[in-house]
Design an enzyme around this catalytic site. Structure first.
Site, PDB file in Angstrom:
ATOM      1  N   TYR A  99       0.831  -1.206   0.000  1.00 49.05           N
ATOM      2  CA  TYR A  99       0.000   0.000   0.000  1.00 49.05           C
ATOM      3  C   TYR A  99       0.868   1.259   0.000  1.00 49.05           C
ATOM      4  CZ  TYR A  99      -3.160   3.649   1.634  1.00 49.05           C
ATOM      5  OH  TYR A  99      -3.863   4.817   1.759  1.00 49.05           O
ATOM      6  N   GLU A 135       4.423   1.983  15.454  1.00 48.95           N
ATOM      7  CA  GLU A 135       5.229   1.730  14.263  1.00 48.95           C
ATOM      8  C   GLU A 135       4.348   1.506  13.045  1.00 48.95           C
ATOM      9  OE1 GLU A 135       8.595   1.131  11.858  1.00 48.95           O
ATOM     10  OE2 GLU A 135       8.374   2.079  13.806  1.00 48.95           O
ATOM     11  N   VAL A 195      -5.272  -1.535   8.476  1.00 45.38           N
ATOM     12  CA  VAL A 195      -6.578  -2.184   8.372  1.00 45.38           C
ATOM     13  C   VAL A 195      -6.734  -2.582   6.912  1.00 45.38           C
ATOM     14  CG1 VAL A 195      -9.075  -1.902   8.589  1.00 45.38           C
ATOM     15  CG2 VAL A 195      -7.549  -0.887  10.307  1.00 45.38           C
ATOM     16  N   GLY A 240     -13.316   1.775   7.185  1.00 43.78           N
ATOM     17  CA  GLY A 240     -14.547   2.528   7.369  1.00 43.78           C
ATOM     18  C   GLY A 240     -15.504   1.873   8.345  1.00 43.78           C
ATOM     19  N   GLY A 251     -14.632   1.092  11.498  1.00 46.64           N
ATOM     20  CA  GLY A 251     -14.261   1.453  12.861  1.00 46.64           C
ATOM     21  C   GLY A 251     -13.096   0.675  13.444  1.00 46.64           C
ATOM     22  N   GLY A 302      -9.798   0.762  12.652  1.00 53.46           N
ATOM     23  CA  GLY A 302      -8.647   1.631  12.902  1.00 53.46           C
ATOM     24  C   GLY A 302      -8.846   2.479  14.136  1.00 53.46           C
ATOM     25  N   TYR A 320      -6.413  10.761  11.005  1.00 53.42           N
ATOM     26  CA  TYR A 320      -5.704  11.166  12.219  1.00 53.42           C
ATOM     27  C   TYR A 320      -6.131  12.554  12.680  1.00 53.42           C
ATOM     28  CZ  TYR A 320      -2.687   7.193  11.100  1.00 53.42           C
ATOM     29  OH  TYR A 320      -2.199   5.945  10.811  1.00 53.42           O
TER      30      TYR A 320
END
Length: 167
Positions: free
Chosen positions: A23, A83, A87, A93, A95, A97, A131
């Protein structure tokens, strides 16, 4: 559900680390082996801890958070360094994370950690937005520095002998 990882989870943790590297457009840099993870997480001197996110509906592992303690000379207290937080894309989406981060925040509070810190790639707008939605502050005056490979070896070659070293 969020739970502490067990040694049984190592293959799945390794798989997600490689998925995260892909990713982040750095799949070729992901070289972690199951043996390395087993030693780092469950060996005689663990270097890090992992929380696992499981899907409530089917119990499949959908994410993880790998963290370790750090220390601030300015506050004189321990903190937490996250670190990796990952997900799996097909479950984002839902929840997971936020649940992982909330569980880590609770660990911080339980242990008297005053800081909970991590880094994020500057191009990762979905993560940055996530975040920010949690109230995270971005430390624009700080830049991450890293030595690895030949520069690390070159600098180490200039190290003086350490007096009183016990390890």
């Amino acid at each position: 559900m969020i739970r502490t990882a067990t040694e049984h989870d190592v293959p799945e943790i390794r798989a997600m680390i490689h998925e995260l590297a892909a990713y982040e457009k750095a799949a070729e840099q992901s070289r972690t082996t199951e043996e390395q993870l087993r030693e780092a997480l469950f060996g005689a001197h663990p270097a890090a801890s992992v929380l696992i996110a499981e899907d409530d509906a089917d119990g499949r592992i959908v994410g993880f958070a790998l963290w370790f303690p750090r220390f601030s000379t300015w506050t004189g207290t321990r903190g937490m360094h996250l670190e990796d937080l990952f997900v799996r894309p097909h479950t984002r989406g839902a929840g997971h994370g936020k649940a992982l981060l909330a569980a880590l925040a609770a660990i911080c509070r339980e242990n008297g950690f005053e800081r909970f810190e991590w880094v994020v790639l500057d191009w990762n707008e979905p993560a940055i937005g996530f975040y920010r939605s949690l109230g995270a502050k971005f430390l624009n005056n700080w830049t991450v520095c890293r030595l690895s490979g030949a520069p690390l070896a070159d600098l180490a070659a200039h190290a003086p002998a350490l007096v009183g070293r016990t390890d």
